[in-house]
Design a protein around this motif. Structure first.
Motif, PDB file in Angstrom:
ATOM      1  N   ALA A 121      39.357 -42.786  14.386  1.00  0.00           N
ATOM      2  CA  ALA A 121      40.141 -41.529  14.390  1.00  0.00           C
ATOM      3  C   ALA A 121      41.152 -41.260  13.046  1.00  0.00           C
ATOM      4  O   ALA A 121      41.095 -40.226  12.611  1.00  0.00           O
ATOM      5  CB  ALA A 121      40.679 -40.902  15.748  1.00  0.00           C
ATOM      6  N   ALA A 122      41.797 -42.436  12.976  1.00  0.00           N
ATOM      7  CA  ALA A 122      42.907 -42.386  11.859  1.00  0.00           C
ATOM      8  C   ALA A 122      42.156 -42.475  10.734  1.00  0.00           C
ATOM      9  O   ALA A 122      42.858 -41.955   9.703  1.00  0.00           O
ATOM     10  CB  ALA A 122      44.032 -43.712  12.240  1.00  0.00           C
ATOM     11  N   THR A 123      41.057 -42.990  10.430  1.00  0.00           N
ATOM     12  CA  THR A 123      40.278 -43.075   9.014  1.00  0.00           C
ATOM     13  C   THR A 123      39.396 -41.886   8.926  1.00  0.00           C
ATOM     14  O   THR A 123      38.597 -42.135   8.045  1.00  0.00           O
ATOM     15  CB  THR A 123      39.704 -44.406   8.868  1.00  0.00           C
ATOM     16  N   LYS A 124      39.278 -41.212   9.921  1.00  0.00           N
ATOM     17  CA  LYS A 124      38.432 -39.934   9.638  1.00  0.00           C
ATOM     18  C   LYS A 124      38.607 -39.036   8.518  1.00  0.00           C
ATOM     19  O   LYS A 124      39.844 -38.740   8.001  1.00  0.00           O
ATOM     20  CB  LYS A 124      38.494 -38.989  10.711  1.00  0.00           C
ATOM     21  N   PRO A 125      37.595 -39.132   7.462  1.00  0.00           N
ATOM     22  CA  PRO A 125      38.118 -38.308   6.022  1.00  0.00           C
ATOM     23  C   PRO A 125      38.019 -36.867   6.258  1.00  0.00           C
ATOM     24  O   PRO A 125      37.608 -36.126   7.234  1.00  0.00           O
ATOM     25  CB  PRO A 125      36.340 -38.536   5.441  1.00  0.00           C
ATOM     26  N   ARG A 126      38.999 -36.411   5.451  1.00  0.00           N
ATOM     27  CA  ARG A 126      39.222 -35.150   5.477  1.00  0.00           C
ATOM     28  C   ARG A 126      38.063 -34.259   4.799  1.00  0.00           C
ATOM     29  O   ARG A 126      37.284 -34.298   4.199  1.00  0.00           O
ATOM     30  CB  ARG A 126      40.491 -34.677   4.717  1.00  0.00           C
ATOM     31  N   ARG A 143      40.917 -31.276   1.072  1.00  0.00           N
ATOM     32  CA  ARG A 143      41.258 -32.232  -0.386  1.00  0.00           C
ATOM     33  C   ARG A 143      41.561 -31.481  -1.355  1.00  0.00           C
ATOM     34  O   ARG A 143      42.654 -31.693  -2.043  1.00  0.00           O
ATOM     35  CB  ARG A 143      40.009 -33.280  -0.532  1.00  0.00           C
ATOM     36  N   VAL A 144      40.878 -30.260  -1.538  1.00  0.00           N
ATOM     37  CA  VAL A 144      41.391 -29.287  -2.449  1.00  0.00           C
ATOM     38  C   VAL A 144      42.678 -28.711  -2.690  1.00  0.00           C
ATOM     39  O   VAL A 144      43.479 -28.702  -3.313  1.00  0.00           O
ATOM     40  CB  VAL A 144      40.189 -28.199  -2.705  1.00  0.00           C
TER      41      VAL A 144
END
Length: 294
Positions: A11-16, A21-22
């Motif tokens: 969960a902590a490394t779940k990509p945004r 990101r924009v």
């Protein structure tokens, strides 16, 4: 222990998401954020200002007719030679100039996107015809065309919006064409074509969403070009005619009083300069955020 900490690590490394990101990259662009704040404040001023102003844009103080007056408690930016409040006319002129610029940029973006999409997707003779048409429109000198249209029709906001949109769509068309030429050969388009998707569905359902980043940047930059073009046309007397104020015709009318009343020309000039700079800063920030170089 490892089994209990693994879900938390995942969960902590779940990509945004792409748009998160924009936004994060855009917020790191300091000038773009400043430009966006300025445009937000300017938009609120031109929307709310005419409502709360004690004067109409064409109201005349007959005691001040004849010469521009300086700043006072009643008229914070003075009055023009006809006794009209300069601040009220500046705010109302900003409403007109920004509305014409935004509407013209929307027309240019839609027209350029449509022509560029058709040209880049179908290629062949469709591409040749549309791109040659684009080259012809780009080769027409702007000022003679505006003189011709102004001679045939009385300038009005809808006509000026159409003129602005017609004169600035070509860059968007070329950009969209290049995006479609690159994207039409991608695997997801080939897969959709193999599943039986038609040309319109391929263009607007599969390819266009993947080109939305460059189109958004082009649309943002088109707003600055549209505002500059509208202001130039109004300054030359071929845009919206007085008594309706725009930043361009306010500069035009103030040019006769530069020696004795420079305060009439400085505010509209600064508004045009700062607004176009802010729009360009936002466009640069969106470009860096949507198309990062790293």
């Amino acid at each position: 222990m490892a089994e209990t900490t693994l879900p938390a690590a995942i969960a902590a490394t779940k990509p945004r998401s792409y748009w998160s990101r924009v936004v994060a990259r855009f917020l790191k662009h300091r000038l773009a954020v400043i430009g966006l704040c300025f445009l937000t404040v300017m938009g609120l001023i031109v929307i709310i200002g005419p409502i709360v102003s004690p004067y109409d844009y064409d109201y005349q103080d007959f005691e001040l007719i004849g010469m521009p007056s300086e700043f006072s408690q009643s008229h914070w930016l003075g009055t023009d030679e006809l006794g009209r409040d300069a601040l009220t006319r500046l705010i109302h002129g900003g409403r007109v100039s920004l509305a014409v610029g935004l509407a013209g940029a929307v027309i240019a973006t839609l027209l350029g996107t449509l022509i560029g999409a058709l040209s880049g997707f179908y290629r062949g003779w469709v591409d040749a015809v549309l791109m040659r048409f684009t080259d012809v429109v780009m080769s027409i000198p702007t000022l003679p065309l505006v003189l011709l249209l102004s001679g045939l029709f009385r300038p009005s906001p809808p006509l000026l919006v159409a003129i602005v949109g017609i004169l600035i769509w070509m860059g968007t068309a070329r950009l969209v064409r290049s995006q479609f030429l690159a994207l039409r050969e991608r695997e997801f388009v080939e897969a959709a074509r193999a599943l039986g998707a038609g040309g319109a569905r391929l263009m607007f359902r599969h390819i266009l969403p993947n080109a939305i980043g460059p189109i958004t940047v082009a649309a943002t930059l088109a707003v600055g070009s549209a505002i500059m073009l509208e202001s130039a046309l109004s300054f030359l007397g071929f845009g919206i005619q007085p008594p309706v104020p725009t930043w361009g015709n306010l500069l035009n009318s103030a040019s006769a009083w530069l020696a004795v009343a420079p305060w009439l020309a400085i505010p509209p000039g600064l508004c045009i300069l700062c607004t176009v700079l802010a729009v360009n800063f936002v466009g640069d920030g969106l470009r860096d955020a949507m198309e990062p170089r790293e």
